[in-house]
Design a protein around this motif. Structure first.
Motif, PDB file in Angstrom:
ATOM      1  N   PRO A 162       7.211  -0.353   8.284  1.00  0.00           N
ATOM      2  CA  PRO A 162       6.321  -0.807   9.374  1.00  0.00           C
ATOM      3  C   PRO A 162       5.119   0.127   9.509  1.00  0.00           C
ATOM      4  CG  PRO A 162       8.286   0.250  10.255  1.00  0.00           C
ATOM      5  CD  PRO A 162       8.508   0.132   8.782  1.00  0.00           C
ATOM      6  N   ASP A 163       4.032  -0.420  10.024  1.00  0.00           N
ATOM      7  CA  ASP A 163       2.840   0.381  10.266  1.00  0.00           C
ATOM      8  C   ASP A 163       3.108   1.388  11.369  1.00  0.00           C
ATOM      9  OD1 ASP A 163       1.269  -0.885   8.367  1.00  0.00           O
ATOM     10  OD2 ASP A 163       0.788  -2.522   9.730  1.00  0.00           O
ATOM     11  N   GLU A 164       2.564   2.574  11.232  1.00  0.00           N
ATOM     12  CA  GLU A 164       2.667   3.577  12.281  1.00  0.00           C
ATOM     13  C   GLU A 164       1.583   3.306  13.317  1.00  0.00           C
ATOM     14  OE1 GLU A 164       2.451   7.429  10.646  1.00  0.00           O
ATOM     15  OE2 GLU A 164       4.255   7.231   9.398  1.00  0.00           O
ATOM     16  N   VAL A 165       2.009   2.900  14.526  1.00  0.00           N
ATOM     17  CA  VAL A 165       1.055   2.552  15.595  1.00  0.00           C
ATOM     18  C   VAL A 165       1.324   3.430  16.806  1.00  0.00           C
ATOM     19  CG1 VAL A 165       0.789   0.184  14.808  1.00  0.00           C
ATOM     20  CG2 VAL A 165       2.614   0.732  16.402  1.00  0.00           C
ATOM     21  N   GLU A 166       0.307   3.650  17.598  1.00  0.00           N
ATOM     22  CA  GLU A 166       0.441   4.429  18.828  1.00  0.00           C
ATOM     23  C   GLU A 166       1.113   3.598  19.907  1.00  0.00           C
ATOM     24  OE1 GLU A 166      -3.390   5.725  19.875  1.00  0.00           O
ATOM     25  OE2 GLU A 166      -3.653   7.024  18.114  1.00  0.00           O
TER      26      GLU A 166
ATOM     27  N   SER B 135       0.836  -1.197   0.000  1.00  0.00           N
ATOM     28  CA  SER B 135       0.000   0.000   0.000  1.00  0.00           C
ATOM     29  C   SER B 135       0.876   1.254   0.000  1.00  0.00           C
ATOM     30  CB  SER B 135      -0.910  -0.005   1.231  1.00  0.00           C
ATOM     31  OG  SER B 135      -0.136  -0.073   2.419  1.00  0.00           O
ATOM     32  N   ALA B 136       0.227   2.388  -0.219  1.00  0.00           N
ATOM     33  CA  ALA B 136       0.961   3.645  -0.358  1.00  0.00           C
ATOM     34  C   ALA B 136       1.697   4.010   0.923  1.00  0.00           C
ATOM     35  CB  ALA B 136       0.005   4.762  -0.753  1.00  0.00           C
TER      36      ALA B 136
END
Length: 509
Positions: A476-480, A159-160
């Motif tokens: 990596p996904d940006e997670v809190e 994904s973008a």
């Protein structure tokens, strides 16, 4: 005197009577006489025909071909102008050949060959199964461009928001957004963190046609697409075969948005003015006569291409790739295009390409390749920016401490070229190396036009490793922050919240 005639008559009569009585000998004499008379008659007819032709020629010269005749006044001048336009064809004749004689012979042979072809096809009794083109329901995503047109595209890979590298590709002739990198695995794209965006050129697939498109407008379409699909960083351009001219245009017109270029068997304008005569000869000698004719028609008589295209890939029937594109393929390419996997992919791509049944975009694409691109490949060469002329510019350069600016495309250009390619001759890449010495060329000794790019997972992995190094996967996904909280801490936090609420209620009272 009378006696002599009577004697001669008597002897002739006796001879005739003897022939009548003899039978067989007389038959052979009559046959020989018939052959002799027939031969003499044929000779007489031939002589009379020759004399008649000479007479007709003289009459035509005296009555029609004079300067004051009606024919020469009304038809002669346009014929002379038309012949002047065709004079460039004499360049293809050896120096010791008379153009009038040579082209008359060529025209006669062409007419005879065409007649023979029509007769042979008309009496062909063999039945072959012809597969009809199937137009699939619309399925593409589309964006709205500033000029009101819609551009269809397709995404593959990550994904973008997780893409390490973004790549945008324009497809070659008689292709569509479905081509991309044929047979590339999604798992391989994810392994390198690649997002691949392919789109339909104007008038192809599900993209709206462009009324006056050129290579600059093609580069601007690519730029607008990158913004619309949320490509915020610089992107790589992919150019394969005929689609590479749109990649060249991106390097020329939007270089600030392009990180680098991946080219596989890239084409150039075969009439590129920067080529030497030797380079032109080496390029043209590798093509079939049909392909040379198509290039000549695209440059001189582009309107004739519409008729040819309607009778081939726009006829509604599937055909062979080598016949449609006038290709001559090597052994490995020939074996590949016969495989069912390649055939299914090719047929689906063609069906998407011609879904609008409009011949104009195909003619435009063919003409674009052989016409003036608006720039030369040498413009992409990294070089010092030319300073202005005059004393003021000289004085400014003497006292200015500014660094010298560079022009051209500053990013990397990687080219993969098969040495057994019959479609894009390796001599084309030799020319590219000469005018763009910074381009990195990877020569493939045993590959052709298709074998390295189509359905070769190992080849795709080699390309990505060369461009991006070892695979690092997607971003990596940006997670809190999700630090675990102990149960005791949760109870203390609840008690503190209750005390704060109680204090707040008291204050309000």
């Amino acid at each position: 005197m009378t006696e002599v005639n009577q004697a001669a008559f008597s002897s002739q009569y006796v001879g005739m009577e003897g022939n009548a009585i003899g039978g067989g000998g007389g038959g052979r004499g009559e046959a020989e006489d018939w052959k002799y008379h027939a031969a003499e008659f044929a000779k007489g007819v031939a002589e009379m025909s020759v004399e008649f032709g000479r007479g007709v020629r003289d009459v035509v010269k005296q009555s029609l071909l004079t300067k004051d005749s009606y024919f020469m006044r009304n038809i002669g001048e346009p014929c002379v102008k038309f012949c002047e336009r065709l004079r460039f064809l004499n360049e293809y004749l050896p120096e010791d050949r008379d153009p009038v004689h040579s082209w008359s012979v060529i025209l006669f042979v062409a007419v005879v060959a065409l007649a023979a072809l029509c007769i042979s096809t008309g009496h062909d009794t063999t039945t072959t199964l012809v597969k009809r083109l199937y137009i699939h329901p619309p399925s593409a995503r589309r964006i709205l461009l500033p000029d009101g047109r819609h551009l269809a595209y397709q995404e593959q890979g990550v994904s973008a928001d997780r893409a390490r590298f973004s790549m945008i590709s324009a497809h070659p002739f008689l292709s569509s957004r479905l081509a991309g990198i044929p047979g590339v695995k999604t798992s391989l794209l994810e392994e390198f963190g690649i997002r691949l965006v392919t789109y339909d050129l104007p008038g192809f697939g599900e993209s709206d046609p462009h009324p006056n498109r050129n290579l600059q407008s093609s580069a601007l379409d690519m730029l607008q697409l990158s913004y619309a699909v949320n490509v915020t960083e610089k992107f790589w351009v992919l150019g394969y075969s005929g689609g590479s001219m749109h990649a060249w245009a991106a390097l020329r017109y939007i270089p600030d948005r392009v990180a680098g270029a991946l080219m596989v068997a890239p084409v150039i304008n075969p009439y590129e003015p920067s080529m030497t005569k030797k380079e032109i000869s080496r390029i043209w000698e590798n093509w079939t006569s049909q392909r040379k004719l198509m290039y000549m028609l695209a440059r001189r008589f582009p309107s004739s291409l519409a008729f040819l295209y309607r009778r081939s890939f726009l006829s509604g029937n599937h055909g062979q790739i080598d016949k449609w594109l006038s290709l001559s393929v090597g052994k490995r390419d020939g074996a590949l295009i016969e495989e069912p996997t390649f055939e299914r992919f090719w047929q689906r791509d063609v069906e998407e390409s011609v879904r609008q049944r409009n011949v104009k975009p195909f003619v435009e694409e063919a003409v674009l390749q052989v016409s003036d691109w608006g720039f030369r490949l040498s413009d992409l060469k990294i070089q010092k920016k030319r300073q202005g002329k005059g004393i003021l510019h000289w004085l400014k350069s003497m006292y200015s401490q500014a660094e010298e600016e560079l022009t051209g495309f500053l990013g990397p250009i990687h080219i993969w070229q098969g040495m057994d390619d019959k479609v894009v001759p390796p001599s084309m890449i030799d020319f590219v190396q000469r005018v763009i010495p910074g381009a990195m060329v990877h020569k493939l000794l045993y590959d052709g036009h298709f074998t390295y790019f189509y359905f070769c997972n190992e080849c795709h992995k080699q390309i990505f490793t060369t461009l991006f190094g070892n695979p690092q996967g997607p971003l990596p996904d940006e997670v809190e922050d999700q630090t675990p909280i102990k149960i005791g801490q949760e109870n203390d936090a609840d008690e503190e919240e209750e005390e704060e609420d109680t204090l707040g209620d008291t204050a309000r009272d």
